[in-house]
Motif scaffolding. Structure first.
Motif, short mmCIF file in Angstrom:
data_model
loop_
_atom_site.label_atom_id
_atom_site.label_comp_id
_atom_site.label_asym_id
_atom_site.label_seq_id
_atom_site.Cartn_x
_atom_site.Cartn_y
_atom_site.Cartn_z
N VAL A 1 0.96 -1.16 0.01
CA VAL A 1 -0.09 0.07 -0.14
C VAL A 1 1.07 1.16 -0.05
CG1 VAL A 1 -2.02 1.35 1.35
CG2 VAL A 1 -1.79 -1.26 1.40
N LEU A 2 0.86 2.25 -1.06
CA LEU A 2 1.46 3.69 -0.91
C LEU A 2 0.47 4.46 -0.60
CD1 LEU A 2 4.02 5.13 -1.79
CD2 LEU A 2 3.20 4.88 -4.08
N LEU A 3 1.04 5.20 0.52
CA LEU A 3 0.43 6.51 0.73
C LEU A 3 0.95 7.63 0.16
CD1 LEU A 3 -0.43 6.01 4.76
CD2 LEU A 3 -1.72 5.02 2.44
N VAL A 4 0.28 8.69 -0.39
CA VAL A 4 1.05 10.21 -0.78
C VAL A 4 0.36 11.18 -0.76
CG1 VAL A 4 0.18 9.63 -3.51
CG2 VAL A 4 2.42 10.90 -2.87
N ALA A 5 0.92 12.13 -0.48
CA ALA A 5 0.28 13.44 -0.09
C ALA A 5 0.96 14.53 -0.70
CB ALA A 5 -0.33 13.65 1.23
N PHE A 6 0.38 15.72 -0.61
CA PHE A 6 1.00 17.06 -1.00
C PHE A 6 0.00 18.30 -0.49
CE2 PHE A 6 0.69 20.70 -3.92
CZ PHE A 6 1.80 20.89 -4.37
N GLY A 7 0.62 19.25 0.09
CA GLY A 7 -0.01 20.31 0.89
C GLY A 7 0.63 21.69 0.69
N ALA A 8 -0.11 22.63 1.59
CA ALA A 8 0.55 23.70 1.64
C ALA A 8 2.01 23.86 2.22
CB ALA A 8 -0.34 24.92 2.39
N GLY A 9 2.76 24.71 1.97
CA GLY A 9 4.06 24.91 2.31
C GLY A 9 5.02 25.34 1.30
N LEU A 10 4.99 24.63 0.39
CA LEU A 10 4.58 23.45 -0.16
C LEU A 10 5.30 22.27 0.81
CD1 LEU A 10 4.75 23.76 -3.83
CD2 LEU A 10 2.83 24.03 -2.56
N THR A 11 4.69 21.08 1.04
CA THR A 11 4.91 20.11 1.56
C THR A 11 4.64 18.76 0.93
OG1 THR A 11 2.99 19.88 2.99
CG2 THR A 11 4.84 20.89 4.06
N TRP A 12 5.25 17.71 0.94
CA TRP A 12 4.70 16.51 0.30
C TRP A 12 5.42 15.23 1.12
CZ3 TRP A 12 7.62 20.08 -2.06
CH2 TRP A 12 9.31 19.77 -2.10
N GLY A 13 4.96 14.19 0.74
CA GLY A 13 5.50 12.94 1.54
C GLY A 13 4.79 11.70 1.08
N ALA A 14 5.33 10.50 1.29
CA ALA A 14 4.81 9.21 0.91
C ALA A 14 5.22 8.27 2.04
CB ALA A 14 5.33 8.80 -0.48
N THR A 15 4.44 7.05 2.10
CA THR A 15 4.78 6.00 2.93
C THR A 15 4.38 4.68 2.08
OG1 THR A 15 3.85 7.43 4.97
CG2 THR A 15 4.37 5.24 5.20
N LEU A 16 5.35 3.80 2.69
CA LEU A 16 5.21 2.60 1.66
C LEU A 16 4.82 1.59 2.81
CD1 LEU A 16 5.11 1.24 -1.13
CD2 LEU A 16 7.63 0.91 -0.64
N ILE A 17 3.84 0.65 2.78
CA ILE A 17 3.47 -0.10 3.82
C ILE A 17 3.16 -1.58 3.04
CG2 ILE A 17 1.81 -0.68 5.45
CD1 ILE A 17 1.07 2.26 5.41
N LYS A 18 3.94 -2.55 3.71
CA LYS A 18 3.49 -4.07 3.52
C LYS A 18 2.49 -4.41 4.49
CE LYS A 18 5.13 -7.78 1.10
NZ LYS A 18 5.92 -8.54 0.41
N TRP A 19 1.07 -4.38 4.16
CA TRP A 19 0.29 -4.60 5.12
C TRP A 19 0.75 -5.78 5.99
CZ3 TRP A 19 -2.26 -0.60 6.49
CH2 TRP A 19 -3.24 -0.47 7.60
N HIS A 20 0.57 -6.09 7.45
CA HIS A 20 0.93 -7.29 8.14
C HIS A 20 -0.23 -8.30 8.01
CE1 HIS A 20 -1.01 -4.33 10.57
NE2 HIS A 20 -1.45 -5.12 11.38
#
Ligand code: ACO
Length: 332
Positions: free
Chosen positions: A313-332
């Protein structure tokens, strides 16, 4: 890349949405817009607005209660609380301190984190790294925003896009290896803060009669520029984190992007060559809930059975700042 740190898993998620449903037609009664314009330009059909006496901390606490129940832990076990919000109850004390009290947690570490719409991912990455450091044992992260409190209902280009809500997750160390939060990444570029901002109410421009009269306590946004940057940056950060862990786009089982705008999400999917069926979206029902957005979609996807053990599962976001980020998860 093999995992060298202890695994951090999400043991419970929760979310809260205010009861008050506001449709596009409802907004068309107060601002010059239409259901057709909002649907076609953003993909949003309706959103939730909190009650007047319902603040960000109340929504955050309600979401957290559900995440704690889902995790099956005693709340006394939580030793770190991070609240990601750009609409705190008040400038200080932190919303995290208010939530700490409302939840009846002990005198634990509690702080706010401000990364706008990237807040949930910033909190997830920060919380999991603090667990890995060994300093904490059970971490509660929350993304919550009462966007209706900073919307200008005389500015049709912004007030139709946002909604209120909160989401939460409990993070714990797991004995299992090679699962859970594989890694996270985040970035920022503060060179052009006026792309998306709230001009007044801080130390640069404290509240004054003039700031209120000129409506400077509300969101201002350069929508076209934000649109372009969001697609480019979320595409890049997604590719970067996949490469870092030796995965390709085709390995993704589910992508959960920040719920800003369906056209941004479709452009991102196209750029990544990912079929839309591999994305989970709820923007049509909740609009852009800023810090809550990614966590709301994650909680919904998990509860609807869209995330199964072993899936990427990949989470990805973007927002004011600008800021951005992603998290990669292998669901348990
Ligand atoms: N209803 C009707 N007409 C509207 C509305 C509205 N709500 N809002 C703007 N318009 C009008 C404009 O006035 C303009 O009219 P004009 O041509 O007569 O001047 C026309 O619609 C087109 O406006 P554009 O700004 O060109 O519309 P665009 O197609 O760019 O869509 C939008 C605007 C939806 C804001 C788009 O730029 C966008 O999605 N941007 C990204 C916004 C976003 O997601 N921000 C948050 C992300 S980051 C975060 O979440 C913190």
């Amino acid at each position: 890349m093999s995992q060298v740190f202890p695994s951090v898993i999400i043991t419970g998620t929760g979310s809260y949405l205010p009861k008050n449903v506001v449709t596009n037609d409802d907004l068309a009664k107060i601002v010059d817009t239409s259901d057709e314009w909002i649907r076609s330009r953003s993909g949003i059909h309706e959103r939730r607005f909190a009650e007047k006496d319902e603040a960000t901390s109340h929504m955050a606490t309600a979401a957290a209660e559900k995440a704690i129940t889902a995790a099956g832990i005693d709340r006394e076990e939580i030793d770190l609380l991070i609240v990601a919000t750009m609409t705190p109850d008040m400038p200080f004390p932190s919303t995290a301190c208010l939530v700490q009290s409302q939840l009846g947690l002990g005198n634990i570490t509690a702080f706010d984190l401000q990364a706008a719409c990237s807040g949930f991912i910033y909190a997830l990455n920060t919380g999991s790294n603090m667990l890995r450091s060994g300093a904490y044992k059970k971490v509660l992260i929350i993304g919550a925003d009462k966007m209706s409190s900073i919307l200008d209902f005389e500015d049709r280009s912004t007030c139709v896009l946002f909604g209120d809500g909160a989401s939460a997750a409990v993070l714990e160390i797991s004995e299992e290896t090679n699962c859970g939060i594989l890694g996270g990444t985040a970035g920022s570029d503060g060179s052009n803060p006026n792309l998306l901002y709230q001009p007044a109410g801080g130390s640069a421009q404290p509240a004054s009669l003039k700031s209120v009269e000129s409506r400077e306590h509300f969101i201002r946004m350069n929508g076209k520029e934000i649109f372009k940057q969001a697609v480019r940056v979320m595409g890049q950060v997604s590719t970067d984190i996949l490469n870092c862990y030796d995965y390709e786009t085709e390995h993704i089982d589910l992508l959960i992007p920040h719920q800003a705008n369906m056209r941004i999400i479709e452009s991102l999917a196209k750029r990544m060559r990912l079929p839309m069926e591999k994305l989970h979206n709820n923007l049509d029902r909740y609009g852009n809930t800023s810090g809550a957005s990614v966590g709301l979609a994650l909680d919904e996807a998990f509860r609807n059975g869209r995330i199964k053990s072993g899936e990427l599962v990949l989470l990805v976001a973007f927002g004011a700042g600008l800021t951005w980020g992603a998290t990669l998860i292998k669901w348990h």
